[in-house]
Every structure is written in structure tokens, then in C-alpha cells.
Design a protein around this motif. Structure first.
Motif, PDB file in Angstrom:
ATOM      1  N   VAL A 382      49.719  23.200 -10.010  1.00 12.81           N
ATOM      2  CA  VAL A 382      49.389  22.940 -11.416  1.00 12.81           C
ATOM      3  C   VAL A 382      50.695  22.836 -12.207  1.00 12.81           C
ATOM      4  CG1 VAL A 382      47.159  24.131 -11.338  1.00 12.81           C
ATOM      5  CG2 VAL A 382      49.175  25.409 -12.021  1.00 12.81           C
ATOM      6  N   VAL A 383      50.595  22.191 -13.331  1.00 13.03           N
ATOM      7  CA  VAL A 383      51.780  22.030 -14.184  1.00 13.03           C
ATOM      8  C   VAL A 383      51.531  22.743 -15.511  1.00 13.03           C
ATOM      9  CG1 VAL A 383      53.193  20.338 -15.426  1.00 13.03           C
ATOM     10  CG2 VAL A 383      52.324  19.802 -13.147  1.00 13.03           C
ATOM     11  N   ASP A 384      52.501  23.453 -16.005  1.00 14.79           N
ATOM     12  CA  ASP A 384      52.406  24.080 -17.318  1.00 14.79           C
ATOM     13  C   ASP A 384      52.744  23.021 -18.365  1.00 14.79           C
ATOM     14  OD1 ASP A 384      53.077  25.226 -19.751  1.00 14.79           O
ATOM     15  OD2 ASP A 384      53.816  27.058 -18.843  1.00 14.79           O
ATOM     16  N   THR A 385      51.716  22.584 -19.076  1.00 15.64           N
ATOM     17  CA  THR A 385      51.914  21.449 -19.975  1.00 15.64           C
ATOM     18  C   THR A 385      52.720  21.835 -21.220  1.00 15.64           C
ATOM     19  OG1 THR A 385      49.861  21.844 -21.188  1.00 15.64           O
ATOM     20  CG2 THR A 385      49.711  20.464 -19.236  1.00 15.64           C
ATOM     21  N   LEU A 386      52.667  23.119 -21.604  1.00 10.50           N
ATOM     22  CA  LEU A 386      53.449  23.521 -22.781  1.00 10.50           C
ATOM     23  C   LEU A 386      54.938  23.462 -22.468  1.00 10.50           C
ATOM     24  CD1 LEU A 386      51.523  26.558 -24.287  1.00 10.50           C
ATOM     25  CD2 LEU A 386      51.397  24.152 -24.926  1.00 10.50           C
ATOM     26  N   ALA A 387      55.271  23.843 -21.224  1.00 13.40           N
ATOM     27  CA  ALA A 387      56.683  23.801 -20.851  1.00 13.40           C
ATOM     28  C   ALA A 387      57.200  22.364 -20.885  1.00 13.40           C
ATOM     29  CB  ALA A 387      56.879  24.404 -19.468  1.00 13.40           C
ATOM     30  N   ILE A 388      56.346  21.417 -20.570  1.00 15.92           N
ATOM     31  CA  ILE A 388      56.761  20.007 -20.670  1.00 15.92           C
ATOM     32  C   ILE A 388      56.790  19.557 -22.124  1.00 15.92           C
ATOM     33  CG2 ILE A 388      55.958  17.642 -20.415  1.00 15.92           C
ATOM     34  CD1 ILE A 388      55.350  17.984 -17.752  1.00 15.92           C
ATOM     35  N   ASN A 389      55.642  19.741 -22.788  1.00 14.48           N
ATOM     36  CA  ASN A 389      55.476  19.127 -24.110  1.00 14.48           C
ATOM     37  C   ASN A 389      56.345  19.762 -25.193  1.00 14.48           C
ATOM     38  OD1 ASN A 389      53.576  17.647 -22.766  1.00 14.48           O
ATOM     39  ND2 ASN A 389      51.931  17.963 -24.225  1.00 14.48           N
ATOM     40  N   HIS A 390      56.770  21.015 -24.961  1.00 17.04           N
ATOM     41  CA  HIS A 390      57.605  21.681 -25.975  1.00 17.04           C
ATOM     42  C   HIS A 390      59.053  21.837 -25.513  1.00 17.04           C
ATOM     43  CE1 HIS A 390      53.803  23.899 -27.690  1.00 17.04           C
ATOM     44  NE2 HIS A 390      53.678  22.597 -27.648  1.00 17.04           N
ATOM     45  N   ASN A 391      59.393  21.181 -24.434  1.00 18.19           N
ATOM     46  CA  ASN A 391      60.715  21.379 -23.861  1.00 18.19           C
ATOM     47  C   ASN A 391      61.831  20.880 -24.791  1.00 18.19           C
ATOM     48  OD1 ASN A 391      62.945  21.502 -22.224  1.00 18.19           O
ATOM     49  ND2 ASN A 391      62.435  19.602 -21.142  1.00 18.19           N
ATOM     50  N   PRO A 392      62.651  21.793 -25.334  1.00 18.59           N
ATOM     51  CA  PRO A 392      63.677  21.348 -26.291  1.00 18.59           C
ATOM     52  C   PRO A 392      64.733  20.438 -25.660  1.00 18.59           C
ATOM     53  CG  PRO A 392      63.870  23.712 -25.843  1.00 18.59           C
ATOM     54  CD  PRO A 392      62.655  23.227 -25.121  1.00 18.59           C
ATOM     55  N   GLU A 393      64.911  20.545 -24.333  1.00 22.49           N
ATOM     56  CA  GLU A 393      65.933  19.679 -23.710  1.00 22.49           C
ATOM     57  C   GLU A 393      65.565  18.212 -23.845  1.00 22.49           C
ATOM     58  OE1 GLU A 393      67.184  20.644 -19.668  1.00 22.49           O
ATOM     59  OE2 GLU A 393      66.852  22.748 -20.187  1.00 22.49           O
ATOM     60  N   PHE A 394      64.284  17.931 -23.836  1.00 16.32           N
ATOM     61  CA  PHE A 394      63.864  16.541 -23.992  1.00 16.32           C
ATOM     62  C   PHE A 394      63.503  16.219 -25.439  1.00 16.32           C
ATOM     63  CE2 PHE A 394      60.845  13.038 -24.126  1.00 16.32           C
ATOM     64  CZ  PHE A 394      61.506  12.082 -23.356  1.00 16.32           C
ATOM     65  N   TRP A 395      62.776  17.146 -26.101  1.00 13.56           N
ATOM     66  CA  TRP A 395      62.226  16.838 -27.425  1.00 13.56           C
ATOM     67  C   TRP A 395      63.137  17.275 -28.569  1.00 13.56           C
ATOM     68  CZ3 TRP A 395      58.460  13.455 -27.520  1.00 13.56           C
ATOM     69  CH2 TRP A 395      57.637  13.318 -26.401  1.00 13.56           C
ATOM     70  N   GLY A 396      64.173  18.031 -28.264  1.00 11.80           N
ATOM     71  CA  GLY A 396      65.110  18.441 -29.317  1.00 11.80           C
ATOM     72  C   GLY A 396      64.758  19.801 -29.889  1.00 11.80           C
ATOM     73  N   ASP A 397      65.610  20.257 -30.821  1.00 17.51           N
ATOM     74  CA  ASP A 397      65.444  21.599 -31.374  1.00 17.51           C
ATOM     75  C   ASP A 397      64.166  21.754 -32.195  1.00 17.51           C
ATOM     76  OD1 ASP A 397      67.743  22.311 -30.180  1.00 17.51           O
ATOM     77  OD2 ASP A 397      69.016  22.041 -31.968  1.00 17.51           O
ATOM     78  N   ASP A 398      63.649  20.640 -32.690  1.00 14.17           N
ATOM     79  CA  ASP A 398      62.415  20.740 -33.484  1.00 14.17           C
ATOM     80  C   ASP A 398      61.185  20.502 -32.599  1.00 14.17           C
ATOM     81  OD1 ASP A 398      62.603  18.045 -32.979  1.00 14.17           O
ATOM     82  OD2 ASP A 398      62.036  17.417 -35.003  1.00 14.17           O
ATOM     83  N   SER A 399      61.314  20.822 -31.312  1.00 17.02           N
ATOM     84  CA  SER A 399      60.238  20.486 -30.363  1.00 17.02           C
ATOM     85  C   SER A 399      58.907  21.138 -30.703  1.00 17.02           C
ATOM     86  CB  SER A 399      60.646  20.863 -28.939  1.00 17.02           C
ATOM     87  OG  SER A 399      60.748  22.266 -28.837  1.00 17.02           O
ATOM     88  N   ARG A 400      58.911  22.203 -31.507  1.00 11.52           N
ATOM     89  CA  ARG A 400      57.647  22.860 -31.852  1.00 11.52           C
ATOM     90  C   ARG A 400      57.114  22.445 -33.214  1.00 11.52           C
ATOM     91  NH1 ARG A 400      56.552  27.561 -28.582  1.00 11.52           N
ATOM     92  NH2 ARG A 400      57.942  27.390 -26.827  1.00 11.52           N
ATOM     93  N   ASP A 401      57.821  21.525 -33.874  1.00 14.22           N
ATOM     94  CA  ASP A 401      57.356  21.068 -35.191  1.00 14.22           C
ATOM     95  C   ASP A 401      56.543  19.787 -35.060  1.00 14.22           C
ATOM     96  OD1 ASP A 401      58.883  23.108 -36.083  1.00 14.22           O
ATOM     97  OD2 ASP A 401      60.578  21.850 -36.731  1.00 14.22           O
ATOM     98  N   PHE A 402      55.641  19.607 -36.028  1.00  8.00           N
ATOM     99  CA  PHE A 402      54.852  18.378 -36.062  1.00  8.00           C
ATOM    100  C   PHE A 402      55.666  17.293 -36.764  1.00  8.00           C
ATOM    101  CE2 PHE A 402      51.730  15.513 -38.065  1.00  8.00           C
ATOM    102  CZ  PHE A 402      50.959  15.177 -36.965  1.00  8.00           C
ATOM    103  N   ASN A 403      56.187  16.386 -35.967  1.00  3.40           N
ATOM    104  CA  ASN A 403      57.020  15.325 -36.535  1.00  3.40           C
ATOM    105  C   ASN A 403      56.681  13.990 -35.873  1.00  3.40           C
ATOM    106  OD1 ASN A 403      58.965  13.586 -37.418  1.00  3.40           O
ATOM    107  ND2 ASN A 403      60.647  14.515 -36.245  1.00  3.40           N
ATOM    108  N   PRO A 404      55.643  13.311 -36.403  1.00  7.61           N
ATOM    109  CA  PRO A 404      55.198  12.062 -35.762  1.00  7.61           C
ATOM    110  C   PRO A 404      56.269  10.988 -35.750  1.00  7.61           C
ATOM    111  CG  PRO A 404      54.091  12.390 -37.884  1.00  7.61           C
ATOM    112  CD  PRO A 404      54.848  13.643 -37.596  1.00  7.61           C
ATOM    113  N   TYR A 405      57.242  11.122 -36.656  1.00  7.84           N
ATOM    114  CA  TYR A 405      58.274  10.072 -36.764  1.00  7.84           C
ATOM    115  C   TYR A 405      59.203  10.073 -35.550  1.00  7.84           C
ATOM    116  CZ  TYR A 405      56.498  10.081 -41.489  1.00  7.84           C
ATOM    117  OH  TYR A 405      55.661  10.024 -42.564  1.00  7.84           O
ATOM    118  N   ARG A 406      59.135  11.138 -34.740  1.00  5.99           N
ATOM    119  CA  ARG A 406      60.035  11.187 -33.570  1.00  5.99           C
ATOM    120  C   ARG A 406      59.752  10.030 -32.606  1.00  5.99           C
ATOM    121  NH1 ARG A 406      60.491  16.098 -31.607  1.00  5.99           N
ATOM    122  NH2 ARG A 406      59.085  17.258 -32.964  1.00  5.99           N
TER     123      ARG A 406
END
Ligand code: HEM
Length: 494
Positions: A382-406
Motif C-alpha cells: 500500500v502507499v501512504d497517499t499523504l506522504a506523497i500528496n503533502h511531500n514538501p520536496e515536491f510540492w514546496g514549503d506550502d505543501s499543506r496549504d490550499f493553493n490552486p494556483y500552484r
């Protein structure tokens, strides 16, 4: 039993399912727990345990009952850097190169009661059975079929959103996830069954509630993992039997009613495939359960969070309204666009709140090396989807913020291709993608459009204070938010 847990864990880890790395070290992971292992925690407390379990390393092991499940450190470049092999997206992609021959684990390792409810549904069967079942449903969920259905969907969304404040005059109305769940549920049902009478809708809703109550028993774990629960929990067993009979009868009645009137919605063709022996009754009935009942929480979760995130930002709502008003294409075309602000909001909400923290387990027929460990063939992964979707290495320091413009800086090709493929979990990674993805895209965005056309959305102070963390519930398998959103009719603001 609690005292024996470490001993059982030791035996399971070293004798029954030893997994070692190249140097011969055993894989780490949380202690096996009587009697479900981590099988319940991963649903009921997914958010918390996802953080906690990561201390066991980029790849670790959890247990579903007595079955080991590997958790693959979601952001694969991290595992793979250790191996110095797959650091580039195309290498990560090659990990899934055999996803077409992966197998979904029997009843998702969920045990006996779960098997009775969903063990034969499309999403959990494999090989020829899966191909046959998918074939029967597929053509009703492709773009052409959705385009045909979309005028009705638009009308229903308009009516549903208008009714949300019915009886409240022009005042502000508070809504929560429970107020919106009937929309995706009935919309999906009417797409398959054709227009339904009020009585059919009510019966279907009640059957859905009964199915969810049985799912609640699955989520209480313990004895329900085993067939012996038939004797130890006779009440639940009777409810299961009764539900099964009445759910089958409901489907048969719908078929007869449509056939009798000479109507041909998708369900008539699907039921006729059953009569011709192309699929079994269990495959059909449980796939309908999957599409309607198991999905009720999924769609409610996705739609609910999208509304909450958009409600937090008034300027974004204005921009969305302008986009909706100015779009010149027809509605389905607009809703299917992958480069609209509306789509970015949807994607961003799916990113922040994937419907499941741990993916549906599946296994490869090939042995693999993951995170340095030799994973034998046919091991559940199984894959931990939060570790992917919130990963700051890929999504940046604001990885936990709602920013559709990204998403704005990504080209359309990047949005749908390799760049996001293993860095964003939405509808599945491998070849077993969600049957209803395009349908859900259009349905959810359509609802939001109608909501924005009619109302200004806000998150009241008291809700902001509660925070937008995830709720864990004992009766839903998806962490549905309990936050309330205020709707203020736009007419009253003019
Ligand atoms: C926004 C809402 C939805 C989300 C986020 C979602 C997500 C998913 C995911 C992640 C999977 C598993 C893919 C895998 O295991 O690799 C899946 C499978 C599936 N979904 Fe959805 N889904 C949604 C709505 C729907 C709807 C509306 C339907 C109605 C037709 C649907 C029907 C299915 C079916 C039948 C499968 C099993 C597909 C197969 O194994 O061939 N889903 N979905």
C-alpha cells in the motif's frame, strides 16, 4: 492476548513473513496488534498513524489481520535515492511497469464480513473476471456517455443547490457534508438506473444506510474478520442476509420496471449481461454496491472538502464566478477542461484530502527491491497517499496549504502525464484506474459551479477555530469532515 502480541509479532516477522534488506536486516514496522493488526487504524486513524508510522523508515510493514502489508514510502524518489536507481520520474514510472499484472488483494485483506459485502466487486477482483465485469460497465462512463447525461446533471445540481436554503428565506444557511451527500449518490444512481421514482430513490437511500451500518461492523473489526461471526453475531448475520436479498430484489425490480416501460438505461443492458451469463449475480450486485454505497462516503468527502477549501477564500470565489460566466464552450467541455481554475481547485482539494490515506492493497507477481528491502512476489503493498500528496520536496514549503494556483505553471501535458503521476494520488496509480473518474470530475465541478452561482460561501469563525484537520469517524471508512459552511444567497447581496 495483549501480552502475547510481541511474541506473535516476532514469529510473524521472523519465521512466517521475514523481509530483509540487502544486509540481512529485518524490516521495521508497528507491533502486530490483536486481532486486526493495523487493519482498522489505517482507515479510522489514517491521518495520525501516517505521521507516526513514518518513524519506521521509508518502507515499513504493517499488518492487516495476520497478513503483512508493506507501506512503500510514498514519495518514491526518497526510497529510491537510497538505492541510487530510480531517482527520476521515468524510473519511478518503471516501478509500475507491471501494474497491469498486479492483483488486488482478496477482499482488500478486510476479512469475512467485508468479503460478504464487497469481495466480488469490480475493484477487488482480478484477471478475466475483472476484465469481463469492467467491460460491462465501461462504456457508460466514457466521455460520450457523460456528455449525454450532463444536461440532466446540470438541472439536478441547480435544483439541489437551490433547495439547500429552502425555508430559510433569504438568510444565511449552514450546511455540512451530510447535506450534500444525496447529490452525488442520486446523480450516479440515475445515470445507471435512468430516472427514478421518489419511492425508488427512498428505497435506495435506505438500502445505502443499511449497507453503511454493515460496513460499520466491518470497521469494528475483531470477530467480523472470521466466518465464525455468523454464529457469534447472529443478529449481524441476519441483517447481512436480509440486506443482500433486498438489495438484489431492488435491482431486479428496477430492471423489470424499466424493461416493462421499454426504457433502456445502462442498467437494463448490464442486467441482461447477467441473464446471458457474461457476469455473475455477485459481481453485478456487489459492483453496484461499490459504485453507490461504498462511493457515497468517497464522493461526499471529495465534494465536502472542495466546498470547505473554496469557502475559505472570497477572492478565489469571485475569480471562479468570473471564469464560469465567461466560459464560451459548452458546460461539459468547460467542466472537462484540465487547465481551468475550477479544475485546479478540484485537483488541489484532492491533493490535500485524498479520499484514503492508505491505498487499496495490491501485489505484484514479481519480487521487487523497495527501499532497500527484498519484497517477495505477491506481497501486499500500500502507499501512504499523504506522504506523497503533502511531500514538501515536491510540492514546496506550502505543501499543506490550499493553493490552486500552484498548478497554473504546469502545461496541460505535465498535468496529465509523468510529472504528477507518482507525486499526486487522486484516482489511482496503476492500470486499475477509477471507473467513475470522468463522471466524478464533471459531477463534482458541476455542483460547485451551481453553488457558486447561487451563493457566497464562508467558513464561520467557530468552524475556523475547529481547524480544517480530518475527522476520524467510527462509522465512515472515509474521513468525512464535520465542518459547516455558511451559504449566503447572492440575490440577497445585490
Ligand atoms: C471523486 C470521487 C472519486 C474518487 C476520488 C475515486 C477514487 C478511486 C480510486 C483511488 C480507485 C482505486 C484505483 C486503484 O485501486 O488503483 C477507484 C476505483 C473505482 N472507482 Fe472511483 N472514485 C471516485 C468516484 C467514483 C464514482 C462516481 C464511481 C462510479 C462509477 C466510481 C467507481 C469506481 C470503481 C467501479 C472502481 C474500481 C475500478 C476497477 O478496479 O476497475 N468511483 N476510485
Amino acid at each position: 492476548y495483549r501480552q502475547k502480541e510481541p511474541i506473535i509479532h516476532f514469529i510473524l516477522s521472523t519465521v512466517v513473513y521475514p523481509i530483509r534488506d540487502i544486509q540481512g536486516r529485518l524490516i521495521s514496522g508497528p507491533l502486530w496488534k490483536f486481532i486486526d493488526g493495523q487493519g482498522l487504524d489505517k482507515f479510522l486513524h489514517g491521518h495520525e498513524v501516517s505521521q507516526d508510522w513514518r518513524r519506521h523508515g521509508p518502507t515499513y510493514r504493517i499488518w492487516s489481520g495476520f497478513v503483512p502489508e508493506m507501506w512503500v514510502k510514498a514519495h518514491r524518489p526518497v526510497i529510491l535515492r537510497r538505492l541510487s536507481v530510480l531517482t527520476r520520474p521515468e524510473d519511478v514510472k518503471s516501478f509500475y511497469v507491471d501494474s497491469a499484472v498486479h492483483a488486488k488483494c482478496t477482499s482488500s485483506n478486510g476479512g469475512w464480513l467485508f468479503h460478504q459485502l464487497l469481495g466480488n466487486c469490480m475493484g477487488l477482483i482480478n484477471g478475466e473476471r475483472w476484465k469481463r465485469t469492467r467491460l460491462e460497465f465501461n462504456s457508460y462512463f466514457i466521455n460520450r456517455a457523460i456528455t449525454e447525461f450532463s444536461p440532466q446533471m446540470e438541472q439536478d445540481a441547480a435544483k439541489y443547490t437551490q433547495n439547500l436554503t429552502e425555508g430559510s428565506g433569504h438568510g444565511v444557511n449552514l450546511i455540512h457534508a451530510g447535506n450534500i451527500s444525496r447529490f452525488p449518490f442520486m446523480t450516479t444512481a440515475e445515470h445507471i438506473y435512468g430516472p427514478m421514482t421518489e419511492k425508488e430513490k427512498e428505497n435506495l437511500w435506505l438500502l445505502g444506510q443499511r449497507s453503511l451500518r454493515l460496513m460499520g461492523k466491518v470497521l469494528s473489526g475483531g470477530v467480523y474478520r472470521f466466518k465464525v461471526s455468523q454464529f457469534l453475531r447472529p443478529g449481524t448475520h441476519q441483517n447481512l442476509k436480509k440486506f443482500d436479498d433486498e438489495w438484489t430484489a431492488f435491482n431486479e425490480q428496477v430492471y423489470n420496471a424499466r424493461k416493462g416501460r421499454g426504457q433502456e438505461p445502462p442498467f437494463v443492458h448490464i442486467w441482461e449481461s447477467l441473464i446471458k451469463g457474461k457476469i455473475s449475480k455477485q459481481e453485478l450486485i456487489q459492483t453496484m454496491s461499490e459504485i453507490l454505497f461504498a462511493n457515497l462516503d468517497v464522493s461526499t468527502h471529495v465534494l465536502g472538502w472542495l466546498i470547505i477549501f473554496v469557502a475559505q477564500n472570497t477572492a478565489l470565489q469571485e475569480e471562479l464566478r468570473r471564469e464560469i460566466t465567461n466560459q464560451s464552450s459548452d458546460m461539459v467541455e468547460f467542466l472537462s477542461k484540465k487547465d481551468s481554475l475550477l479544475h485546479f481547485c478540484y485537483l488541489e482539494s484532492l491533493r490535500l484530502r485524498p479520499f484514503t490515506v492508505f491505498t487499496i492493497p495490491e501485489s505484484s507477481p514479481m519480487a521487487k527491491v523497495l527501499g532497500g528491502y527484498r519484497i517477495p512476489k505477491n506481497t501486499s503493498v500500500v502507499v501512504d497517499t499523504l506522504a506523497i500528496n503533502h511531500n514538501p520536496e515536491f510540492w514546496g514549503d506550502d505543501s499543506r496549504d490550499f493553493n490552486p494556483y500552484r498548478f497554473q505553471n504546469l502545461s496541460t501535458k505535465e498535468l496529465i502525464s509523468y510529472k504528477l503521476r507518482y507525486n499526486l494520488f487522486t484516482f489511482g496509480f496503476g492500470s486499475r484506474k477509477c471507473l467513475g473518474q470522468h463522471f466524478a470530475d464533471v459531477m463534482i465541478k458541476q455542483f460547485l459551479c451551481k453553488l457558486l452561482e447561487g451563493y457566497k460561501l464562508t467558513l464561520p469563525e467557530m468552524e475556523i477555530r475547529k481547524g480544517t484537520g480530518e475527522k476520524s469517524s467510527m462509522d465512515t471508512w472515509v474521513p468525512i469532515s464535520d465542518l459547516q459552511v455558511a451559504l449566503c444567497p447572492i440575490d440577497s447581496l445585490l
